[in-house]
Design a protein around this motif. Structure first.
Motif, PDB file in Angstrom:
ATOM      1  N   GLU A   1      -1.288  -9.761  -0.626  1.00 41.18           N
ATOM      2  CA  GLU A   1      -1.940  -8.582  -0.053  1.00 41.18           C
ATOM      3  C   GLU A   1      -1.069  -7.977   1.043  1.00 41.18           C
ATOM      4  OE1 GLU A   1      -4.207  -5.466   0.489  1.00 41.18           O
ATOM      5  OE2 GLU A   1      -4.484  -6.899  -1.135  1.00 41.18           O
ATOM      6  N   ALA A   2      -0.435  -8.816   1.831  1.00 43.62           N
ATOM      7  CA  ALA A   2       0.464  -8.324   2.878  1.00 43.62           C
ATOM      8  C   ALA A   2       1.634  -7.558   2.273  1.00 43.62           C
ATOM      9  CB  ALA A   2       0.970  -9.484   3.724  1.00 43.62           C
ATOM     10  N   ALA A   3       2.173  -8.058   1.165  1.00 40.40           N
ATOM     11  CA  ALA A   3       3.273  -7.355   0.489  1.00 40.40           C
ATOM     12  C   ALA A   3       2.794  -5.999  -0.022  1.00 40.40           C
ATOM     13  CB  ALA A   3       3.817  -8.201  -0.650  1.00 40.40           C
ATOM     14  N   ARG A   4       1.585  -5.950  -0.570  1.00 45.01           N
ATOM     15  CA  ARG A   4       1.036  -4.675  -1.052  1.00 45.01           C
ATOM     16  C   ARG A   4       0.771  -3.704   0.099  1.00 45.01           C
ATOM     17  NH1 ARG A   4      -1.370  -8.041  -4.983  1.00 45.01           N
ATOM     18  NH2 ARG A   4      -3.129  -8.543  -3.665  1.00 45.01           N
ATOM     19  N   ALA A   5       0.459  -4.238   1.269  1.00 41.56           N
ATOM     20  CA  ALA A   5       0.150  -3.385   2.423  1.00 41.56           C
ATOM     21  C   ALA A   5       1.387  -2.738   3.036  1.00 41.56           C
ATOM     22  CB  ALA A   5      -0.580  -4.204   3.491  1.00 41.56           C
ATOM     23  N   CYS A   6       2.558  -3.245   2.720  1.00 37.39           N
ATOM     24  CA  CYS A   6       3.784  -2.687   3.294  1.00 37.39           C
ATOM     25  C   CYS A   6       3.963  -1.244   2.814  1.00 37.39           C
ATOM     26  CB  CYS A   6       5.000  -3.525   2.897  1.00 37.39           C
ATOM     27  SG  CYS A   6       6.540  -2.868   3.562  1.00 37.39           S
ATOM     28  N   PRO A   7       4.021  -0.285   3.735  1.00 36.56           N
ATOM     29  CA  PRO A   7       4.101   1.123   3.333  1.00 36.56           C
ATOM     30  C   PRO A   7       5.421   1.517   2.679  1.00 36.56           C
ATOM     31  CG  PRO A   7       4.305   0.948   5.709  1.00 36.56           C
ATOM     32  CD  PRO A   7       3.966  -0.428   5.191  1.00 36.56           C
ATOM     33  N   VAL A   8       6.451   0.700   2.842  1.00 38.50           N
ATOM     34  CA  VAL A   8       7.749   1.033   2.246  1.00 38.50           C
ATOM     35  C   VAL A   8       8.192   0.030   1.186  1.00 38.50           C
ATOM     36  CG1 VAL A   8       8.561   2.383   4.213  1.00 38.50           C
ATOM     37  CG2 VAL A   8       8.986  -0.080   4.151  1.00 38.50           C
TER      38      VAL A   8
END
Length: 66
Positions: free
Chosen positions: A49-56
């Motif tokens: 989920e943290a990886a998906r949350a990365c805006p870039v």
């Protein structure tokens, strides 16, 4: 679980550290880095989920190589 942070892409938004604070933190320059000892016996379920949350899209998560 293998986690890679592309430091050339990271902009220091901090969304990864908010989503998975047991795995990600920010260094002195504000860029994402892994928390020491994050790779315990059970991976944090919020890592993807943290990886998906990365805006870039600076974070990739993959199964460990055999």
């Amino acid at each position: 679980m293998r986690i890679h942070i592309d430091r050339d892409v990271c902009i220091g938004a901090g969304q990864c550290a908010l989503a998975a604070p047991n795995v990600f933190t920010q260094d002195d320059d504000g860029f994402s880095t892994l928390v020491p000892g994050h790779d315990g016996p059970r991976p944090d379920p919020m890592t993807r989920e943290a990886a998906r949350a990365c805006p870039v899209g600076a974070i990739t998560v993959a199964a460990p190589a055999d």
